[in-house]
Design a protein around this motif. Structure first.
Motif, PDB file in Angstrom:
ATOM      1  N   PRO A 178     -16.073  89.263  19.337  1.00 43.23           N
ATOM      2  CA  PRO A 178     -14.798  89.457  18.632  1.00 43.23           C
ATOM      3  C   PRO A 178     -13.621  88.817  19.352  1.00 43.23           C
ATOM      4  O   PRO A 178     -12.745  88.228  18.723  1.00 43.23           O
ATOM      5  CB  PRO A 178     -14.682  90.985  18.578  1.00 43.23           C
ATOM      6  CG  PRO A 178     -16.089  91.469  18.583  1.00 43.23           C
ATOM      7  CD  PRO A 178     -16.823  90.521  19.477  1.00 43.23           C
ATOM      8  N   LYS A 204     -17.883  86.008   6.408  1.00 44.11           N
ATOM      9  CA  LYS A 204     -17.176  87.205   6.841  1.00 44.11           C
ATOM     10  C   LYS A 204     -15.779  87.209   6.229  1.00 44.11           C
ATOM     11  O   LYS A 204     -14.881  86.499   6.684  1.00 44.11           O
ATOM     12  CB  LYS A 204     -17.104  87.254   8.363  1.00 44.11           C
ATOM     13  CG  LYS A 204     -18.479  87.323   9.026  1.00 44.11           C
ATOM     14  CD  LYS A 204     -18.360  87.389  10.542  1.00 44.11           C
ATOM     15  CE  LYS A 204     -19.727  87.469  11.190  1.00 44.11           C
ATOM     16  NZ  LYS A 204     -19.632  87.524  12.667  1.00 44.11           N
ATOM     17  N   SER A 206     -13.486  89.392   6.327  1.00 44.04           N
ATOM     18  CA  SER A 206     -12.418  89.854   7.218  1.00 44.04           C
ATOM     19  C   SER A 206     -11.832  88.680   7.987  1.00 44.04           C
ATOM     20  O   SER A 206     -10.616  88.609   8.231  1.00 44.04           O
ATOM     21  CB  SER A 206     -12.964  90.906   8.191  1.00 44.04           C
ATOM     22  OG  SER A 206     -14.014  90.366   8.988  1.00 44.04           O
ATOM     23  N   ASP A 459     -21.275  91.005  17.188  1.00 45.30           N
ATOM     24  CA  ASP A 459     -20.363  91.535  16.179  1.00 45.30           C
ATOM     25  C   ASP A 459     -20.208  93.037  16.392  1.00 45.30           C
ATOM     26  O   ASP A 459     -21.115  93.822  16.077  1.00 45.30           O
ATOM     27  CB  ASP A 459     -20.920  91.237  14.782  1.00 45.30           C
ATOM     28  CG  ASP A 459     -19.946  91.597  13.665  1.00 45.30           C
ATOM     29  OD1 ASP A 459     -19.090  92.457  13.889  1.00 45.30           O
ATOM     30  OD2 ASP A 459     -20.055  91.014  12.571  1.00 45.30           O
ATOM     31  N   ASP A 461     -18.371  95.236  14.859  1.00 46.59           N
ATOM     32  CA  ASP A 461     -18.413  96.003  13.620  1.00 46.59           C
ATOM     33  C   ASP A 461     -19.857  96.251  13.196  1.00 46.59           C
ATOM     34  O   ASP A 461     -20.197  97.343  12.714  1.00 46.59           O
ATOM     35  CB  ASP A 461     -17.658  95.268  12.509  1.00 46.59           C
ATOM     36  CG  ASP A 461     -16.164  95.195  12.767  1.00 46.59           C
ATOM     37  OD1 ASP A 461     -15.642  96.103  13.453  1.00 46.59           O
ATOM     38  OD2 ASP A 461     -15.519  94.244  12.305  1.00 46.59           O
ATOM     39  N   GLU A 462     -20.704  95.258  13.369  1.00 45.22           N
ATOM     40  CA  GLU A 462     -22.114  95.402  13.023  1.00 45.22           C
ATOM     41  C   GLU A 462     -22.793  96.426  13.924  1.00 45.22           C
ATOM     42  O   GLU A 462     -23.538  97.298  13.449  1.00 45.22           O
ATOM     43  CB  GLU A 462     -22.797  94.043  13.169  1.00 45.22           C
ATOM     44  CG  GLU A 462     -24.294  94.043  12.889  1.00 45.22           C
ATOM     45  CD  GLU A 462     -24.850  92.629  12.951  1.00 45.22           C
ATOM     46  OE1 GLU A 462     -24.740  91.928  11.932  1.00 45.22           O
ATOM     47  OE2 GLU A 462     -25.374  92.226  14.005  1.00 45.22           O
ATOM     48  N   ALA A 465     -21.587  99.911  12.982  1.00 49.50           N
ATOM     49  CA  ALA A 465     -22.038 100.364  11.664  1.00 49.50           C
ATOM     50  C   ALA A 465     -23.513 100.740  11.656  1.00 49.50           C
ATOM     51  O   ALA A 465     -23.912 101.661  10.941  1.00 49.50           O
ATOM     52  CB  ALA A 465     -21.782  99.268  10.629  1.00 49.50           C
ATOM     53  N   THR A 488     -15.902 103.654  19.459  1.00 51.81           N
ATOM     54  CA  THR A 488     -14.826 102.946  18.776  1.00 51.81           C
ATOM     55  C   THR A 488     -14.672 101.585  19.445  1.00 51.81           C
ATOM     56  O   THR A 488     -15.150 101.360  20.562  1.00 51.81           O
ATOM     57  CB  THR A 488     -13.500 103.715  18.879  1.00 51.81           C
ATOM     58  OG1 THR A 488     -13.124 103.816  20.264  1.00 51.81           O
ATOM     59  CG2 THR A 488     -13.628 105.116  18.271  1.00 51.81           C
ATOM     60  N   ARG A 489     -13.984 100.694  18.751  1.00 54.33           N
ATOM     61  CA  ARG A 489     -13.771  99.366  19.322  1.00 54.33           C
ATOM     62  C   ARG A 489     -13.016  99.456  20.654  1.00 54.33           C
ATOM     63  O   ARG A 489     -13.320  98.719  21.599  1.00 54.33           O
ATOM     64  CB  ARG A 489     -13.000  98.487  18.340  1.00 54.33           C
ATOM     65  CG  ARG A 489     -13.777  98.130  17.083  1.00 54.33           C
ATOM     66  CD  ARG A 489     -12.925  97.290  16.143  1.00 54.33           C
ATOM     67  NE  ARG A 489     -12.659  95.970  16.718  1.00 54.33           N
ATOM     68  CZ  ARG A 489     -13.414  94.894  16.513  1.00 54.33           C
ATOM     69  NH1 ARG A 489     -14.490  94.980  15.765  1.00 54.33           N
ATOM     70  NH2 ARG A 489     -13.091  93.740  17.065  1.00 54.33           N
TER      71      ARG A 489
END
Length: 503
Positions: A178, A204, A206, A459, A461-462, A465, A488-489
């Motif tokens: 990221p 993507k 986003s 990734d 987010d991946e 999730a 969390t990020r």
């Protein structure tokens, strides 16, 4: 619909058509790209995006239609002609020579004005690019020794060194962390602000909404729509891409971890040091970390490709004393590699041969030392249906399938053996939204059936999730393991930059 780029138009495609036999990859495409903009080119795998850009860069020639650059008609017969005209492309599948160093790859690329003393000129231009963009290469490293992310960075530097004014990025973030994507996005915006034209091919949304000014969607080789980013929504673009709405991924049920399936203790290899990690049956453990943190070494050590200096690996209760790929698979392991084209599939073999590779020594395919061709055909067709692999038949060459269908075939081959552990490395790299959801669903179903999954992905987010637990790898060490509920990020990012190892 957005208006045409107008007087600042950089590139104009009119009626571009490209056929491969009876298949029409591009069908009468009209497209305008402006100087000073980032233009997103969207569509499913096989929609014709890459084919169109290969025409722009001279890799392919159109069967019909015209192209103009700065209002002047152009027709490129070779990629070096396009590059000398100021058009360059960072391909999703790299155009590097693995046996040469990174500097040698820079020096051998064609330039608008041929360089004298190529190595010295390449080193000087690479330093200039690093100073202006922060993109750094390792001049003396063999490309074969570089990670996928590092190779992609070299492709970008190579393009910038050659002075391209119109830059085409084909899935550029597929191998980036990221943070690296954020830097690349800033670079794209800066290039556009300086008057360059940037074309971004990405799945993507986003990323598209964070960096692009305008968009064009291709579906079935034709333009399905074009417009300004400010005037659309992700849902609208997805509908244009696939012809229908795609339901969001359903919430996963909580994990019910069973006995340990993969146990790694005090593993040290190259840049990895004293790694401890356990993956239980019925859970997905994600490994988060920036590129080059030791992910490749971890996977290769577990597979037995890379010898370890210390530590142990247990799979399905069996300690792998002599670690080899054969022992890994025999103990119930399976692998979805990062590099689909060079590692996961054999492009010169058929789809059926690829999909059956793991079962050739098992009944009913193996009979008295010979392959039962009838049983092999039936098995391939069954798996093609079960895993929704779109192809003309099991005899279609694997290299001619789209990336999404190749990845579905890899999933079919690996998951059909009912492994106790699946190692999935960047499993949706370069896939469109529909293929991505398919891969996610299959990995989750494997976990729900009691299988273990070790997910390696850049990734965040991946990872967040899909994972039930997340191990953060940084500088060769596991800095901490978080439960999904607390991941969390920001917490993961803090561990990535930490020098302490946390329980």
């Amino acid at each position: 619909m957005a208006a045409d780029p107008g007087p600042d138009e950089a590139l104009r495609l009119s009626g571009i058509t490209k056929r491969f036999g009876a298949f029409t990859a591009n069908d009468r495409i009209d497209l305008g790209i402006a100087w000073g903009e980032v233009h997103a080119l969207l569509g499913e795998n096989g929609a014709g995006k890459t084919t169109l850009m290969r025409i722009v860069t001279g890799l392919y020639q159109p069967d019909e239609g015209t192209m103009s650059l700065d209002g002047t008609p152009v027709a490129f017969r070779r990629p070096e002609q396009a590059l000398r005209a100021g058009i360059g492309m960072v391909h999703q599948h790299f155009t590097l020579v693995p046996t040469l160093t990174e500097l040698e790859n820079l020096a051998m690329a064609p330039a608008a004005v041929p360089w004298r003393n190529g190595r010295a000129a390449a080193r000087r231009r690479a330093a200039e690019v690093e100073a202006s963009t922060g993109l750094r290469i390792d001049p003396d490293r063999l490309v074969a020794d570089a990670s996928v992310g590092e190779r992609q960075r070299l492709e970008i530097v190579k393009l910038l060194c050659r002075g391209a004014r119109l830059l085409i990025f084909d899935e550029p973030s597929a191998s980036l962390s990221p943070g690296e994507w954020d830097e690349l996005a800033k670079l794209m915006r800066r290039l556009a602000g300086e008057g360059h034209a940037v074309v971004l091919i990405s799945h993507k949304l986003s990323e598209v909404f964070s960096v692009a000014d305008r968009w064009t969607v291709l579906r079935g080789g034709a333009v399905a729509g074009t417009g300004d980013i400010a005037g659309t929504t992700p849902e609208h673009l997805v509908e244009l891409m696939v012809g229908e709405s795609v339901a969001p991924r359903r919430e996963r049920t909580p994990a019910s971890p069973g006995a340990p399936t993969l146990v790694i203790r005090d593993l040290s290899v190259d840049r990895l040091a004293e790694v401890d990690l356990t993956v239980h049956a019925g859970e997905i453990v994600g490994v988060a970390g920036v590129a080059g943190s030791g992910q490749a070494e971890l996977v290769e050590a577990v597979l037995g490709i890379r010898p370890a200096a210390a530590g142990s690996v247990e799979l399905s209760g069996q300690r792998l004393e002599r670690r080899t790929p054969q022992a890994f698979y025999a103990a119930g392991g399976a692998l979805i590699p990062e590099d689909r084209h060079h590692v996961a599939v054999v492009g010169g073999m058929t789809l059926g041969e690829n999909i059956n590779l793991r079962a050739l020594r098992q009944a009913p395919l193996a009979r008295r030392g010979r392959i039962n061709l009838g049983a092999a055909r039936l098995r391939a067709r069954r798996l093609m249906t079960e895993y929704e692999v779109r192809a003309t038949g099991e005899n279609q060459p694997m290299a001619r399938l789209s990336g999404g269908n190749q990845q579905k075939a890899v999933l079919a081959r690996e998951l059909s053996t009912e492994p106790s552990l699946v190692i999935a490395v960047q499993p949706v790299r370069g896939l469109d939204v529909r293929a991505t959801e398919f891969v996610y669903r299959r990995l989750t179903e494997h976990r729900n059936r009691g299988g273990a999954v070790l997910l390696i992905s850049m990734d965040l987010d991946e990872v967040i999730a899909l994972s039930d637990r997340i191990a953060v790898l940084a500088h060769g060490r596991v800095r901490g393991v978080l439960d999904a509920a607390e991941a969390t990020r920001s917490r993961i990012g803090a561990l990535m930059t930490s020098s302490e190892v946390r329980p």
